[in-house]
Structure formats: C-alpha cells, structure tokens
Design an enzyme around this catalytic site. Structure first.
Site, PDB file in Angstrom:
ATOM      1  N   SER A  16       0.830  -1.206   0.000  1.00 11.36           N
ATOM      2  CA  SER A  16       0.000   0.000   0.000  1.00 11.36           C
ATOM      3  C   SER A  16       0.868   1.261   0.000  1.00 11.36           C
ATOM      4  CB  SER A  16      -0.915   0.007   1.233  1.00 11.36           C
ATOM      5  OG  SER A  16      -1.597   1.236   1.334  1.00 11.36           O
ATOM      6  N   SER A  18      -0.496   4.109   0.885  1.00  6.34           N
ATOM      7  CA  SER A  18      -1.144   5.033   1.826  1.00  6.34           C
ATOM      8  C   SER A  18      -0.208   5.534   2.921  1.00  6.34           C
ATOM      9  CB  SER A  18      -2.388   4.379   2.432  1.00  6.34           C
ATOM     10  OG  SER A  18      -3.403   4.258   1.458  1.00  6.34           O
ATOM     11  N   THR A  63      -9.079  -0.443   2.772  1.00  2.00           N
ATOM     12  CA  THR A  63      -8.989  -0.903   1.405  1.00  2.00           C
ATOM     13  C   THR A  63      -9.577  -2.306   1.351  1.00  2.00           C
ATOM     14  OG1 THR A  63      -7.494  -1.153  -0.495  1.00  2.00           O
ATOM     15  CG2 THR A  63      -6.614  -1.782   1.662  1.00  2.00           C
ATOM     16  N   LYS A  67     -14.046  -2.560   2.608  1.00  2.00           N
ATOM     17  CA  LYS A  67     -14.860  -1.380   2.319  1.00  2.00           C
ATOM     18  C   LYS A  67     -16.356  -1.627   2.522  1.00  2.00           C
ATOM     19  CE  LYS A  67     -11.657   0.962  -0.813  1.00  2.00           C
ATOM     20  NZ  LYS A  67     -11.517   1.661  -2.108  1.00  2.00           N
ATOM     21  N   ASP A 104     -13.215   8.135  -1.941  1.00  3.83           N
ATOM     22  CA  ASP A 104     -12.893   7.705  -3.304  1.00  3.83           C
ATOM     23  C   ASP A 104     -13.728   8.492  -4.309  1.00  3.83           C
ATOM     24  OD1 ASP A 104     -10.974   5.760  -2.699  1.00  3.83           O
ATOM     25  OD2 ASP A 104     -12.500   4.219  -2.380  1.00  3.83           O
ATOM     26  N   GLY A 127     -15.984  -2.050 -16.625  1.00  3.39           N
ATOM     27  CA  GLY A 127     -16.158  -2.761 -15.367  1.00  3.39           C
ATOM     28  C   GLY A 127     -17.419  -2.316 -14.668  1.00  3.39           C
ATOM     29  N   ALA A 128     -17.922  -3.162 -13.761  1.00  2.47           N
ATOM     30  CA  ALA A 128     -19.217  -2.865 -13.135  1.00  2.47           C
ATOM     31  C   ALA A 128     -19.254  -3.231 -11.655  1.00  2.47           C
ATOM     32  CB  ALA A 128     -20.336  -3.617 -13.872  1.00  2.47           C
ATOM     33  N   ARG A 152     -19.003  -7.872 -18.198  1.00  6.63           N
ATOM     34  CA  ARG A 152     -19.033  -9.294 -18.556  1.00  6.63           C
ATOM     35  C   ARG A 152     -20.424  -9.888 -18.392  1.00  6.63           C
ATOM     36  NH1 ARG A 152     -13.893  -8.562 -16.252  1.00  6.63           N
ATOM     37  NH2 ARG A 152     -12.185  -9.300 -17.588  1.00  6.63           N
ATOM     38  N   ARG A 156     -25.526  -8.687 -13.837  1.00  7.52           N
ATOM     39  CA  ARG A 156     -24.769  -8.258 -12.657  1.00  7.52           C
ATOM     40  C   ARG A 156     -24.460  -6.767 -12.718  1.00  7.52           C
ATOM     41  NH1 ARG A 156     -22.001 -13.238 -13.432  1.00  7.52           N
ATOM     42  NH2 ARG A 156     -20.203 -12.170 -14.334  1.00  7.52           N
TER      43      ARG A 156
END
Length: 276
Positions: A16, A18, A63, A67, A104, A127-128, A152, A156
């Site tokens: 990370s 961070s 992270t 989350k 974010d 992406g989803a 994909r 979804r």
C-alpha cells in the site's frame, strides 16, 4: 501533545502507498506527533481491531476487502451508503458511534476536474463492480447523463449500478465485454484489473480524449499506454489515491493540503520500487 494514530487496513496491505502519502501529509502539515501505519486485517478481524483502538486513534483508511464490512461499524455517509463502500472510518470515542465516509468518490471527481474535465455528458465505464459504483457517483457532479458500461454480465452490471444511476438520474447502456462503442464519449474510466490486447486497448482508447485507469502498478497498462500514444489526457491510480487521501487528511486532521505533495510522494515511492 499526545501522539495521534491513524492507519490503513486491508489484505493484502504490504504494498500500500497510503503510509507514504499520509506521512508526507503529516510532515507537510507539521504534525510531528501523528503516526500512520499499515495493518493486515481480514474482514472477520475488523470489528475487533476497531474495538481495540483507544482514544489516541483518530481514524482509519480501509482498502479491500474491508470497504463493505466497515459500513456496519459506524454511521455511513449518504455517499458511502449509496455506493455500498466506505474507505474511511472516523472514531467517536465519546459516543461510541463512529462515522464512515467515502473519499474515493470525491477524490475521483477532484482528479478529473484537476485534469481539466470541467464538465462531461457521456462517459464509458469499463467494469461494473464496487469501484464502478464509486465512479458513477463521481461522474454525476460533472453533469454526466449517459454512461455506457462494458461488462461481462449485463445482469450483474444492472444489479450493481442501477441504484446509483437511478439516484443521480444517469442513463445506463450496458454493452458486452470487449465491445467498443462507436459514439464519442467525454471520458473513459477503467475500473477492472484487466490487461487488454494492444489492438483492443487502442480501440477503447480512441473512444474519448480522457482516460482514468484506476490501476497504478504495474503501469502503464496496455490501455494507459494506448491512451498516451493517442495523445489523450491520462490519469492513473496514483491520481485517485492522492486525491482521496487529501480528503482523508482533511477528515482526520481538519487541515487542507495541496494534492501535489501527495502526488509527488506517491510517484517517487513507486519509482523507487521499480528501481529495486
């Protein structure tokens, strides 16, 4: 002044950035008594870790895979509840009811604005998943009304993104993975950790003049390289990490910070890693 503690939690956590960013922030702000470390914590361990943090603890960065589960450990903000993810926990030791925020979303919006995207109408989302939900929320303040989603699974994708899109009045168009829209889009956000074949990356990069690829290591991705070759404005995961960290620093310390401090620290740390 008593020491004040913050940390980033997740699994894996060893790489990370961070700690680099937050320590650079504390140094720039003159907060010599503040510490920021990284702890490997699994989902089932998070509640115990939080319960064990005493009054010297100010806040936590979260992270993956924490989350979602952190939402149960405090009062989520409207944004965190909407996107189903929190990346920041603020301790309330007196009342015992902590706050859960999501920087974010605001960080992504700020990064796009900082790159010159003052407004947009159409966006392509690659992406989803969870990051895509945050991306939808980040695009809304820019005026985006239509988002094409490369996914994909259409089923979804709608299950994941429809609640956020409906909240902001965004129209979703879901297309098959690998299908590239022919219409112009103002910005593309890539949220899936997938390396495209160079020819596919070039086709996706040609869709819009701005690419935000949330990956930062390894970099460049084939998509990032294609966008750079096409002369697009390109943002990467360091841009996201630095801008969201500015929000976290503000929540933790109450102080504003120029994002360039964190961008410089993050990119220097990555360069050092690659030289090893």
């Amino acid at each position: 002044m008593a020491a004040r503690h913050c940390a980033v939690l997740g699994s894996p956590i060893e790489h990370s950035l961070s700690p680099v960013l937050h320590r650079a922030a504390y140094e720039a702000l003159g907060l010599a008594d503040w510490t920021y470390d990284a702890h490997r914590v699994e989902e089932g361990q998070l509640a115990g870790f939080v319960a064990g943090c005493g009054p010297e603890w100010v806040g936590l960065s979260l992270t993956m895979p924490l989350k979602r589960v952190v939402l149960d450990l405090g009062t989520p903000s409207v944004t965190a509840a909407l996107v189903g993810a929190g990346n920041t926990l603020l301790f309330d030791h007196e009342q015992g009811r902590h706050r859960v925020e999501n920087t974010d979303v605001t960080g992504m919006t700020a990064a796009l604005v900082g790159a010159g995207v003052a407004g947009a109408r159409r966006a392509l989302l690659v992406g989803a998943g969870a990051t895509a939900r945050s991306s939808l929320a980040a695009l809304a303040p820019l005026g985006v009304g239509t988002v094409t989603v490369m996914a994909r699974s259409a089923e979804r994708a709608h299950a994941s993104l429809d609640p956020v899109a409906t909240h902001f009045g965004i129209r979703l168009l879901v297309i098959e993975w690998g299908t590239v829209p022919t219409a112009h889009h103002d910005v593309t956000i890539a949220t899936a950790p997938t390396e495209f074949a160079p020819e596919d990356a070039a086709r996706i990069a040609a869709v819009s003049p701005v690419l935000f690829d949330v990956i930062y290591d390894p970099w460049p991705t084939t998509l990032g390289a294609a966008a750079q070759a096409a002369g697009a404005v390109v943002l990467d995961g360091v841009d996201l990490l630095a801008h969201q960290a500015v929000g976290q620093v503000k929540l933790f310390t109450g102080s504003d910070l120029d994002v360039t401090v964190l961008l410089s620290a993050g990119r220097a740390a990555l360069a050092a890693r690659r030289d090893q």
